[in-house]
Design a protein around this motif. Structure first.
Motif, PDB file in Angstrom:
ATOM      1  N   ALA A   1      91.015 -78.440  45.735  1.00  0.00           N
ATOM      2  CA  ALA A   1      91.941 -77.321  46.029  1.00  0.00           C
ATOM      3  C   ALA A   1      93.088 -77.315  44.775  1.00  0.00           C
ATOM      4  O   ALA A   1      94.118 -76.246  44.874  1.00  0.00           O
ATOM      5  CB  ALA A   1      92.923 -77.345  47.356  1.00  0.00           C
TER       6      ALA A   1
ATOM      7  N   SER B   1      88.143 -73.442  54.185  1.00  0.00           N
ATOM      8  CA  SER B   1      88.999 -73.318  53.059  1.00  0.00           C
ATOM      9  C   SER B   1      88.505 -73.290  51.992  1.00  0.00           C
ATOM     10  O   SER B   1      88.050 -72.550  51.660  1.00  0.00           O
ATOM     11  CB  SER B   1      88.886 -75.186  53.046  1.00  0.00           C
ATOM     12  OG  SER B   1      87.908 -75.062  51.919  1.00  0.00           O
TER      13      SER B   1
ATOM     14  N   ILE C   1      98.835 -78.360  46.683  1.00  0.00           N
ATOM     15  CA  ILE C   1      99.422 -77.611  47.632  1.00  0.00           C
ATOM     16  C   ILE C   1     100.878 -78.872  47.815  1.00  0.00           C
ATOM     17  O   ILE C   1     101.159 -77.850  48.883  1.00  0.00           O
ATOM     18  CB  ILE C   1      98.210 -77.788  48.761  1.00  0.00           C
ATOM     19  CG1 ILE C   1      97.582 -79.552  49.011  1.00  0.00           C
ATOM     20  CG2 ILE C   1      96.987 -77.011  48.527  1.00  0.00           C
ATOM     21  CD1 ILE C   1      96.799 -79.084  50.582  1.00  0.00           C
TER      22      ILE C   1
ATOM     23  N   GLY D   1      86.987 -73.203  49.042  1.00  0.00           N
ATOM     24  CA  GLY D   1      86.710 -74.364  49.254  1.00  0.00           C
ATOM     25  C   GLY D   1      85.295 -75.545  49.336  1.00  0.00           C
ATOM     26  O   GLY D   1      84.601 -74.197  49.430  1.00  0.00           O
TER      27      GLY D   1
ATOM     28  N   TYR E   1      97.029 -72.695  51.435  1.00  0.00           N
ATOM     29  CA  TYR E   1      95.671 -73.410  51.682  1.00  0.00           C
ATOM     30  C   TYR E   1      95.678 -73.162  52.560  1.00  0.00           C
ATOM     31  O   TYR E   1      96.770 -73.172  53.789  1.00  0.00           O
ATOM     32  CB  TYR E   1      96.058 -74.442  51.237  1.00  0.00           C
ATOM     33  CG  TYR E   1      95.203 -75.760  51.239  1.00  0.00           C
ATOM     34  CD1 TYR E   1      93.738 -74.908  50.648  1.00  0.00           C
ATOM     35  CD2 TYR E   1      95.428 -76.412  52.402  1.00  0.00           C
ATOM     36  CE1 TYR E   1      92.778 -75.679  51.149  1.00  0.00           C
ATOM     37  CE2 TYR E   1      94.260 -77.668  52.396  1.00  0.00           C
ATOM     38  CZ  TYR E   1      93.042 -77.413  51.643  1.00  0.00           C
ATOM     39  OH  TYR E   1      91.619 -77.425  52.365  1.00  0.00           O
TER      40      TYR E   1
ATOM     41  N   ALA F   1      92.238 -71.734  48.343  1.00  0.00           N
ATOM     42  CA  ALA F   1      93.121 -72.445  48.346  1.00  0.00           C
ATOM     43  C   ALA F   1      94.028 -71.046  47.207  1.00  0.00           C
ATOM     44  O   ALA F   1      92.975 -71.106  46.341  1.00  0.00           O
ATOM     45  CB  ALA F   1      93.692 -73.677  48.052  1.00  0.00           C
TER      46      ALA F   1
ATOM     47  N   TYR G   1      96.776 -69.269  44.578  1.00  0.00           N
ATOM     48  CA  TYR G   1      98.286 -69.535  43.911  1.00  0.00           C
ATOM     49  C   TYR G   1      98.514 -68.575  43.229  1.00  0.00           C
ATOM     50  O   TYR G   1      98.109 -68.036  42.124  1.00  0.00           O
ATOM     51  CB  TYR G   1      97.963 -70.505  42.291  1.00  0.00           C
ATOM     52  CG  TYR G   1      97.861 -72.661  43.127  1.00  0.00           C
ATOM     53  CD1 TYR G   1      98.797 -73.008  43.603  1.00  0.00           C
ATOM     54  CD2 TYR G   1      95.826 -72.597  43.494  1.00  0.00           C
ATOM     55  CE1 TYR G   1      98.512 -73.964  44.491  1.00  0.00           C
ATOM     56  CE2 TYR G   1      96.119 -73.755  44.045  1.00  0.00           C
ATOM     57  CZ  TYR G   1      96.174 -74.861  44.355  1.00  0.00           C
ATOM     58  OH  TYR G   1      96.187 -76.247  44.831  1.00  0.00           O
TER      59      TYR G   1
ATOM     60  N   SER H   1      92.200 -74.422  56.212  1.00  0.00           N
ATOM     61  CA  SER H   1      91.073 -75.589  56.068  1.00  0.00           C
ATOM     62  C   SER H   1      90.780 -75.853  57.789  1.00  0.00           C
ATOM     63  O   SER H   1      91.584 -75.455  58.343  1.00  0.00           O
ATOM     64  CB  SER H   1      91.303 -76.788  55.187  1.00  0.00           C
ATOM     65  OG  SER H   1      90.240 -77.699  55.763  1.00  0.00           O
TER      66      SER H   1
END
Length: 286
Positions: free
Chosen positions: A142, A114, A237, A34, A125, A116, A118, A127
């Protein structure tokens, strides 16, 4: 003949520059670190993040939609998180994926407020800015995309149109025909690639219209990202989609399209509502 030599300090500067240019989210799983600041080790924020890592996998495994949001702490040390598992995952796989996600993302995005990450079965995610919890849009910073670098060689224009129609039909079904906002699809193509497969999903707290708008926004990038490519995905997200020339889901197909015949045309996918035919193999709501 004298050879040019690079002084050691200059060489170190070059190496540092190269390292800084390497993306932080290069391989699977895909992490996106982030831009909302950092925290210090052993801080209250880190302690809240540790509590979140315990709570969220438990919360999501008890959710019928395998979706959860959680907030821990108070401003300025508040941590908020969102997690979603793919529609073909089960509770055990989902919870285990999130446990791994917290471990992996904190190794790669260490001390970022922050981040994310996958995986195929799940996304995570978190933050210090909780505005994403009330938003129906992907957080641009993100999100990520991945492209299959192979190109289709037989009638690429028809392939592009077929993929556009399939992805839109799958998105339409996910938004309007599934309470989990999840759908899978397939279409016939040709001898080179007999089948094309697709997936689209939103977080289930979005309305059908919000889900479709979210998916339409990322599907609009298809011509720029994926023209002639045999596979690709955009991951966010709030909504994501993927298509491939191989099967990658563990659930019955929900949308079935017949092979297109006719002349080649523009590869741009249609963005309007698409007629959807549920597959006889297992259509219906999730």
């Amino acid at each position: 003949m004298a050879q040019a030599r690079c002084p050691l300090p200059s060489l170190l500067l070059v190496l540092v520059a190269v390292v800084l240019l390497v993306p932080r989210a290069a391989g699977y799983p895909w992490q996106v670190c982030g831009n909302t600041g950092s925290f210090t080790a052993n801080s209250t924020y880190q302690a809240n993040l540790a509590l979140l890592a315990i709570a969220l996998p438990k919360n999501i495994s008890s959710s019928p939609d395998l979706f959860a949001t959680t907030i821990v702490g108070a401003i300025p040390e508040l941590v908020s998180a969102l997690a979603l598992c793919r529609g073909d995952a089960n509770a055990t796989t989902c919870s285990a994926c999130l446990v791994t996600a917290f471990q992996d993302v904190q190794n790669v995005c260490s001390l970022d407020r922050s981040a994310a990450i996958y995986y195929d079965p799940c996304i995570l995610y978190y933050s210090n800015d909780d505005s994403f919890l009330s938003s129906a849009d992907n957080v641009a910073s993100a999100s990520t995309n991945r492209i299959n670098l192979r190109n289709v060689t037989s009638d690429p224009a028809r392939f592009n149109r077929l993929v556009g129609a399939l992805v839109n039909a799958t998105a339409e079904y996910a938004a309007y025909n599934s309470t989990r906002r999840y759908a899978s699809g397939e279409a016939d193509f040709d001898q080179e690639y007999p089948k094309v497969y697709s997936w689209a999903q939103c977080t289930p707290d979005l309305t059908p219209a919000q889900c479709r708008v979210c998916l339409a926004g990322i599907i609009a990038e298809m011509p720029r990202l994926f023209t002639d490519r045999v596979g690709g995905r955009v991951l966010g997200i709030r909504c994501s989609y993927r298509y491939e020339v191989f099967s990658f889901l563990n659930s019955p197909v929900m949308v079935q399209l017949a092979a297109e015949s006719g002349n080649s045309g523009s590869p741009t996918p249609a963005m309007g509502p698409t007629s959807v035919t549920p597959s006889a193999a297992g259509g219906g709501e999730y």
